[in-house]
Design a protein around this motif. Sequence first.
Motif, PDB file in Angstrom:
ATOM      1  N   ARG A   1       0.418  -1.490  -0.069  1.00 30.27           N
ATOM      2  CA  ARG A   1       0.115  -0.032   0.027  1.00 30.27           C
ATOM      3  C   ARG A   1       1.099   1.273  -0.149  1.00 30.27           C
ATOM      4  O   ARG A   1       0.560   2.676  -0.405  1.00 30.27           O
ATOM      5  CB  ARG A   1      -1.008   0.156   0.892  1.00 30.27           C
TER       6      ARG A   1
ATOM      7  N   GLN B   1     -14.397   0.010 -15.503  1.00 36.23           N
ATOM      8  CA  GLN B   1     -12.775  -0.479 -14.084  1.00 36.23           C
ATOM      9  C   GLN B   1     -13.408  -0.466 -13.019  1.00 36.23           C
ATOM     10  O   GLN B   1     -13.985   0.945 -12.631  1.00 36.23           O
ATOM     11  CB  GLN B   1     -11.989   0.482 -14.680  1.00 36.23           C
ATOM     12  N   TYR B   2     -12.815  -1.316 -12.489  1.00 36.50           N
ATOM     13  CA  TYR B   2     -12.946  -1.440 -10.803  1.00 36.50           C
ATOM     14  C   TYR B   2     -11.333  -0.946 -10.244  1.00 36.50           C
ATOM     15  O   TYR B   2     -10.515  -1.872 -10.587  1.00 36.50           O
ATOM     16  CB  TYR B   2     -13.339  -1.783 -10.373  1.00 36.50           C
ATOM     17  N   PHE B   3     -10.972  -0.039  -9.542  1.00 33.38           N
ATOM     18  CA  PHE B   3      -9.271  -0.019  -9.275  1.00 33.38           C
ATOM     19  C   PHE B   3      -9.357  -0.440  -7.599  1.00 33.38           C
ATOM     20  O   PHE B   3      -9.911  -0.291  -6.936  1.00 33.38           O
ATOM     21  CB  PHE B   3      -9.131   1.648  -8.357  1.00 33.38           C
ATOM     22  N   GLY B   4      -7.911  -0.935  -8.179  1.00 31.24           N
ATOM     23  CA  GLY B   4      -7.543  -1.542  -6.462  1.00 31.24           C
ATOM     24  C   GLY B   4      -7.738   0.383  -5.697  1.00 31.24           C
ATOM     25  O   GLY B   4      -7.448   0.896  -5.765  1.00 31.24           O
ATOM     26  N   PRO B   5      -7.057  -0.260  -4.440  1.00 30.03           N
ATOM     27  CA  PRO B   5      -6.790   0.837  -3.001  1.00 30.03           C
ATOM     28  C   PRO B   5      -5.320   1.653  -3.723  1.00 30.03           C
ATOM     29  O   PRO B   5      -5.267   2.699  -3.337  1.00 30.03           O
ATOM     30  CB  PRO B   5      -6.270   0.221  -2.140  1.00 30.03           C
ATOM     31  N   GLY B   6      -4.522   0.871  -4.161  1.00 27.10           N
ATOM     32  CA  GLY B   6      -3.416   1.950  -4.879  1.00 27.10           C
ATOM     33  C   GLY B   6      -2.315   1.763  -3.916  1.00 27.10           C
ATOM     34  O   GLY B   6      -1.886   1.199  -2.849  1.00 27.10           O
TER      35      GLY B   6
ATOM     36  N   LEU C   1      -1.814   2.610  -9.353  1.00 28.56           N
ATOM     37  CA  LEU C   1      -3.365   2.514  -9.265  1.00 28.56           C
ATOM     38  C   LEU C   1      -3.096   1.590 -10.647  1.00 28.56           C
ATOM     39  O   LEU C   1      -2.667   1.128 -11.662  1.00 28.56           O
ATOM     40  CB  LEU C   1      -4.023   3.075 -10.095  1.00 28.56           C
TER      41      LEU C   1
ATOM     42  N   GLN D   1      -0.948   8.050 -10.750  1.00 28.37           N
ATOM     43  CA  GLN D   1      -1.836   9.202 -10.867  1.00 28.37           C
ATOM     44  C   GLN D   1      -0.605   9.992  -9.965  1.00 28.37           C
ATOM     45  O   GLN D   1      -0.484   9.991  -8.736  1.00 28.37           O
ATOM     46  CB  GLN D   1      -3.448   9.449  -9.857  1.00 28.37           C
TER      47      GLN D   1
ATOM     48  N   MET E   1       0.793   7.984  -6.706  1.00 25.93           N
ATOM     49  CA  MET E   1       0.098   7.113  -6.343  1.00 25.93           C
ATOM     50  C   MET E   1      -0.377   6.243  -7.546  1.00 25.93           C
ATOM     51  O   MET E   1      -0.481   6.311  -9.082  1.00 25.93           O
ATOM     52  CB  MET E   1      -1.153   7.032  -6.691  1.00 25.93           C
TER      53      MET E   1
ATOM     54  N   ARG F   1       0.873   3.783  -2.794  1.00 26.34           N
ATOM     55  CA  ARG F   1       2.012   5.670  -3.110  1.00 26.34           C
ATOM     56  C   ARG F   1       3.151   4.904  -2.753  1.00 26.34           C
ATOM     57  O   ARG F   1       3.595   4.693  -1.190  1.00 26.34           O
ATOM     58  CB  ARG F   1       1.268   6.366  -1.283  1.00 26.34           C
TER      59      ARG F   1
ATOM     60  N   TYR G   1      -1.947   2.208 -13.965  1.00 26.22           N
ATOM     61  CA  TYR G   1      -1.857   4.177 -14.352  1.00 26.22           C
ATOM     62  C   TYR G   1      -1.175   4.368 -12.922  1.00 26.22           C
ATOM     63  O   TYR G   1      -1.152   3.810 -11.509  1.00 26.22           O
ATOM     64  CB  TYR G   1      -3.550   4.536 -13.978  1.00 26.22           C
TER      65      TYR G   1
END
Lengths: 109, 114
Positions: free
Chosen positions: B9, B103-108, B91, B37, B89, B110, B35
Amino acid sequence: QKEVEQNSGPLSVPEGAIASLNCTYSDRVSQSFFWYRQYSGKSPELIMSIYSNGDKEDGRFTAQLNKASQYVSLLIRDSQPSDSATYLCAANAGNMLTFGGGTRLMVKP
Amino acid sequence: EAEVAQSPRYKITEKSQAVAFWCDPISGHATLYWYRQILGQGPELLVQFQDESVVDDSQLPKDRFSAERLKGVDSTLKIQPAELGDSAMYLCASSLAGARYEQYFGPGTRLTVT
């Protein structure tokens, strides 16, 4: 270059009001449009998708699409402080999904 | 409810070091996206997989970034060597089949490069 444009805000509305978030896109072949909500430090969460011209309602949220004007919007009724977040608009053309920079919404109690 | 899993995470690394991120998409989702960000901006696509094949990696800095999805399920994104400008971040997202679908994202993850 394919672009999705949003006003960065912040958009400030009082609790209980309607928040109106707007988005324009440049690629006329865009087929699918999505709204994501992103809280600070978190990942985007899908809240609405819209594929056809007109309105689509889901609870307090309404997405509106006008392909002729290349415009998509999100209305949030009865805004709550918990709606305070950045709202990302995304448009799909072909294999690509392009995101706008997001609009920051602040709902004041 | 099915979710996209990502790890770690948070990651702090020194510049010139190698770093790797892992993603496990929603079961049954053929398309996987990475991705990046930057604060105050929307996500920018780095690489898109359809099953195990790369569909689009035109924005991936290939001199230092690599991505793989060997068995068409989970995926790894690597940066070597990391640079200060890579702080962002990262993603991962997945969809049923292609960018036309939700599209569904995970928590990313950092990443901070020092």
